[in-house]
Write a protein that holds these residues in place. Structure first.
Motif, PDB file in Angstrom:
ATOM      1  N   ALA A 307     -22.325  22.381  70.438  1.00 48.85           N
ATOM      2  CA  ALA A 307     -22.263  20.930  70.639  1.00 48.85           C
ATOM      3  C   ALA A 307     -22.853  20.205  69.427  1.00 48.85           C
ATOM      4  O   ALA A 307     -22.366  19.137  69.039  1.00 48.85           O
ATOM      5  N   PHE A 352     -29.635  13.865  74.528  1.00 42.00           N
ATOM      6  CA  PHE A 352     -28.657  14.848  75.022  1.00 42.00           C
ATOM      7  C   PHE A 352     -27.609  15.094  73.956  1.00 42.00           C
ATOM      8  O   PHE A 352     -27.367  14.255  73.086  1.00 42.00           O
ATOM      9  N   CYS A 353     -27.018  16.301  74.016  1.00 47.51           N
ATOM     10  CA  CYS A 353     -25.911  16.603  73.126  1.00 47.51           C
ATOM     11  C   CYS A 353     -24.657  16.752  73.985  1.00 47.51           C
ATOM     12  O   CYS A 353     -24.751  17.041  75.179  1.00 47.51           O
ATOM     13  N   PHE A 354     -23.528  16.488  73.380  1.00 48.02           N
ATOM     14  CA  PHE A 354     -22.289  16.681  74.136  1.00 48.02           C
ATOM     15  C   PHE A 354     -21.141  17.003  73.187  1.00 48.02           C
ATOM     16  O   PHE A 354     -21.212  16.777  71.978  1.00 48.02           O
ATOM     17  N   LEU A 384     -20.135   9.606  81.397  1.00 53.49           N
ATOM     18  CA  LEU A 384     -21.164  10.205  80.536  1.00 53.49           C
ATOM     19  C   LEU A 384     -22.340   9.236  80.365  1.00 53.49           C
ATOM     20  O   LEU A 384     -23.514   9.629  80.437  1.00 53.49           O
ATOM     21  N   HIS A 388     -26.408   9.766  81.806  1.00 54.98           N
ATOM     22  CA  HIS A 388     -27.623   9.792  80.977  1.00 54.98           C
ATOM     23  C   HIS A 388     -28.313   8.427  80.882  1.00 54.98           C
ATOM     24  O   HIS A 388     -29.253   8.278  80.108  1.00 54.98           O
ATOM     25  N   PHE A 428     -16.030  15.304  78.602  1.00 56.18           N
ATOM     26  CA  PHE A 428     -17.192  15.664  77.792  1.00 56.18           C
ATOM     27  C   PHE A 428     -18.074  16.658  78.548  1.00 56.18           C
ATOM     28  O   PHE A 428     -18.162  16.613  79.778  1.00 56.18           O
ATOM     29  N   SER A 430     -22.042  17.837  78.503  1.00 56.73           N
ATOM     30  CA  SER A 430     -23.319  17.394  77.916  1.00 56.73           C
ATOM     31  C   SER A 430     -24.498  18.182  78.474  1.00 56.73           C
ATOM     32  O   SER A 430     -24.445  18.731  79.578  1.00 56.73           O
ATOM     33  N   ARG A 432     -28.983  17.922  78.458  1.00 57.05           N
ATOM     34  CA  ARG A 432     -30.208  17.234  78.039  1.00 57.05           C
ATOM     35  C   ARG A 432     -31.025  18.153  77.128  1.00 57.05           C
ATOM     36  O   ARG A 432     -31.014  19.375  77.294  1.00 57.05           O
TER      37      ARG A 432
END
Lengths: 504, 504
Positions: A307, A352-354, A384, A388, A428, A430, A432
């Motif tokens: 990611a 977070f990454c996604f 998304l 978050h 997506f 994702s 954390r």
């Protein structure tokens, strides 16, 4: 002055005698105190059964030492070494040479010094790099099978990472353990060494709690083991020792740790009590691929790397990116900590990454992390954003910016290397983020001969050697991937050779 | 179990008892050993007569302690404190408020954390910042006279630096010393404390070499001094202890030091031997304004600040600039070390800074540095190039680039702040650069109550307090100007208050 009935005091007197014998006042202290009783006697005692301890035992055996004892605190063998990804960066192995890769120990040192922010002890780094190829030969002799490839890891200027057939530390610890047993090395688990014992000539043995249970931190029997030639401490890090981590680096007090539960400060404390000079106790490597939604470094930590490469990381407070997602570990972890600082205990602000479906489809760890709920799916930007708690317009803008960057229409303000150019579109996936303690950079200062340095004399403490994560200096402030294994192999072997050469 | 004839052993047993009492094995060790003889007895013994030691004595006196003894190793009083520039960054003093400056302890902490690269112990930094204004009041009470101005130093987000009338540390140490003597505090110089002595309840005194001569590291008489309430260690840094610096940070082995010659590791070693937990022993602040052509930090170091602001620094190998000359100290020192690394012992590659006549004319330190030959004059670019062994065309280009930057025609690739825009034209005044050890960032870990933390228990060692440069954590990896003085005042006072409150 002999008082045979107070053996413990006498041992302590010896230990502190050595602490203070060369103290500032230059007073010579009588150190005519010897332990009164040893339960067992070996030539060499090794504390820890991970890569460093096994390598020390290997070299002691090769040097002809007969009675070698390896003590392991936990039920399971191998410590964190058994659990790691087993990447090994070794310049000038026959495999690397056969592939025509240009490399040198000096190049590896330069890479290590860059990652270590110049805190590396240069001689230690060079010793590791120069002896790395020899580790390959040792492992082959012990029956470790390698994949026929040499890969390049982040921060390394050449492909030099070797992998066992099954890329896990157990593929190394298990055959080494077996090889060593076949040569007569003795192993004992649930044996918690907690004190180094001195005689006139230096460290001469250890105090051990046998039948040790780490859950309760208690054991059934106390014992003393004499080590005629000396003791090698290869006990690993202490990231699970919350109290010790907090005392040395309070800013990391809230961080989780990726290590096995046995990674406590028992032996670094024992070495401090024995007068060893510690360096960099406050420096820890943080894993920037860690998630608060899984324990330690689980499958999500593998997913995150993909990611990061093909997606992005977002600060919920701003909806914007906040780092080069492929910067070195320290840079990324520190950027994440800054984002986390904007939150509170009740309203945390986890970055977070996604990534998109295409990335998830080929990301290692994705399936397991998704199944476990660490990675979540969102079918739209709106979903998304809601997941978050991000402003949806800000997030839309960040995604639009990214898609212009990968299309080559815009420059990336964070200058992330774009090996692939993957547009971000729903759905997506994702996860954390929250950095976790991954490696203790500091520890006992050692010489290039793996001798433990005294804080009082700045010279070796006779009879005491150390190797691996319990030592500090090789990697400086932070380390590259695929280097801690090699550190353990090289300095473990050196410690084994040094202790073998010592007179009993 | 009493053996009155082996007093030294007994003291050692006590010390190591406390080291190991709470060791990993959880064994309680008998600590019924007491020193057999004290030469002298005081309520409080303070080691060191710099800002921290004087502040501890001040507060002990204010709390009603009668018998306070300050021991100083050197002939001269005040250590490095007496020699420093005496800048004191203190938010919310009555003087700062009167000038209508907006500031807060929290703002100072944020500035300190940025300089400290996040390694600061947050509670210590906040304790310093919150108590800083109180230091101003203490100094006034002791007769320190202040200039009626509050200035802003590099890295500080507000003007908060206060200065004594004569801007030197002696303007503070001398009146404090006098005030303390008037209150009955005893002072002894040439008294080299080298060991902490324990009894059942913790640290109870010190071993001292009296009539100590630092040139020979010997004295005429050994003695013991009892401290009924406890000991405050305020002994400063150890940058002059080449062996200890090399052991902890070998990469800095070749660097000179700006400290007075008494800045050795005697007391940090004594604290380590007493079981104290050290942090950041490998972190040093380097002065980026130092020259190999003068001793320590001489007048050239003042000149350099002006040459950095209005001139430039050049790498002789390239003839080009290599840093933002006004970046923080660590950034600049590290950039200089990289330039130095390109040289060899026989052919060193010293970076140099230079400026024009107009800058020299108002640069502090210029006249003395020029007279002493640290700063040299060159009447043309060619002469300057020859002096430093630089390619003349490359140097001409660098000067031309700079002049375009100050004219606003070009952007500075290093983004140096341009408070003044001074064109560079001959004659030039230049000085060679080489970073020097300026401050020991690390030391004994302390609590916000100035209690020294035990490596074994991670809790305070009873009876042992420390303040100032011998401690670590307040400033993290690097510190801002004008903050070490305040660190000393605040934690010195806290240590004084804590030890005063302890039962004798």
């Amino acid at each position: 002055m002999e008082h045979p009935h107070i053996s413990r005091r006498r041992v302590l007197g010896g230990a502190l005698g050595s602490l203070l014998a060369a103290g500032a006042a230059g007073e010579a202290l009588a150190r005519n105190v010897k332990p009164q009783h040893w339960d067992e006697t070996y030539d060499v005692v090794i504390v820890g059964s991970g890569f460093a301890g096994l390598s020390a035992a290997y070299e002691a055996v090769k040097q002809g030492v007969k009675r070698v004892l390896v003590l392991e605190k936990m039920e399971a063998w191998g410590g964190n070494s058994a659990l790691c990804g087993a990447l090994m960066c070794m310049p000038l192995t026959k495999m690397q040479k056969a592939k025509g890769i240009e490399d040198s120990p000096e190049k590896l040192v330069a890479d290590m010094m860059a990652a270590g922010r110049g805190f590396n002890h240069p001689e230690l780094a060079l010793t590791m790099a120069k002896n790395a190829a020899g580790a390959f030969d040792m492992l082959e002799e012990c029956g470790v099978e390698f994949q026929d490839k040499v890969i390049r890891l982040g921060g390394h200027s050449a492909p030099r990472a070797h992998l066992p057939k099954v890329p896990s530390g157990g593929s190394i610890t298990v055959p080494m353990h077996k090889w060593l047993r076949s040569k007569g090395v003795e192993f004992r688990n649930r044996a918690n060494v907690h004190e180094l014992v001195f005689d006139d000539d230096g460290v001469r043995g250890v105090k051990v709690t046998f039948d040790y249970d780490w859950h309760t931190d208690t054991g059934r029997r106390e014992g003393t083991v004499r080590a005629l030639k000396g003791v090698v401490v290869a006990s690993g890090g202490w990231g699970q020792d919350h109290e010790f981590v907090t005392a040395t680096m309070p800013a990391y007090a809230q961080l989780e740790c990726t290590s096995q539960p046995g990674a406590t400060a028992t032996m670094i404390k024992a070495m401090l009590a024995a007068g060893s000079l510690p360096v960099m106790l406050d420096m820890f490597q943080l894993g920037p691929w860690a998630s608060p939604d899984e324990k330690g470094a689980g499958p999500g930590s593998f997913f995150a790397d993909y990611a990061f490469a093909e997606g992005m990381a977002i600060d919920p407070k701003t909806g914007a990116r906040f780092m080069n997602e492929l910067a070195d570990r320290r840079t990324r972890a520190e950027a994440q900590l800054k984002v986390l600082e904007k939150g509170t205990k009740d309203a945390p602000n986890y970055p977070f990454c996604f990534c998109s479906q295409a990335t998830a489809d080929h990301a290692e760890g994705f399936k397991a992390a998704y199944r476990e709920g660490t990675v979540k799916r969102s079918d739209s930007v709106e979903a998304l954003a809601k997941l978050h708690g991000v402003d949806v317009e800000a997030l839309k803008q960040s995604i639009a910016d990214w898609n212009e960057i990968v299309a080559g229409k815009k420059e990336d303000p964070f200058k992330k290397p774009l090996d692939t150019r993957t547009e971000l579109n729903p759905p997506f996936y994702s996860m954390r983020l929250s950095p976790k303690l991954h490696y203790c950079m500091g520890g006992a200062a050692i010489t290039p001969r793996a001798e433990v340095v005294s804080a009082q004399t700045c010279k070796p403490i006779p009879g005491l050697y150390a190797a691996g994560e319990v030592t500090g200096g090789v990697h400086g402030m932070d380390r590259l991937g695929g280097c801690s294994s090699v550190d353990c192999f090289v300095f473990g072997r050196i410690a084994g050779a040094q202790v073998a050469a010592r007179k009993a």
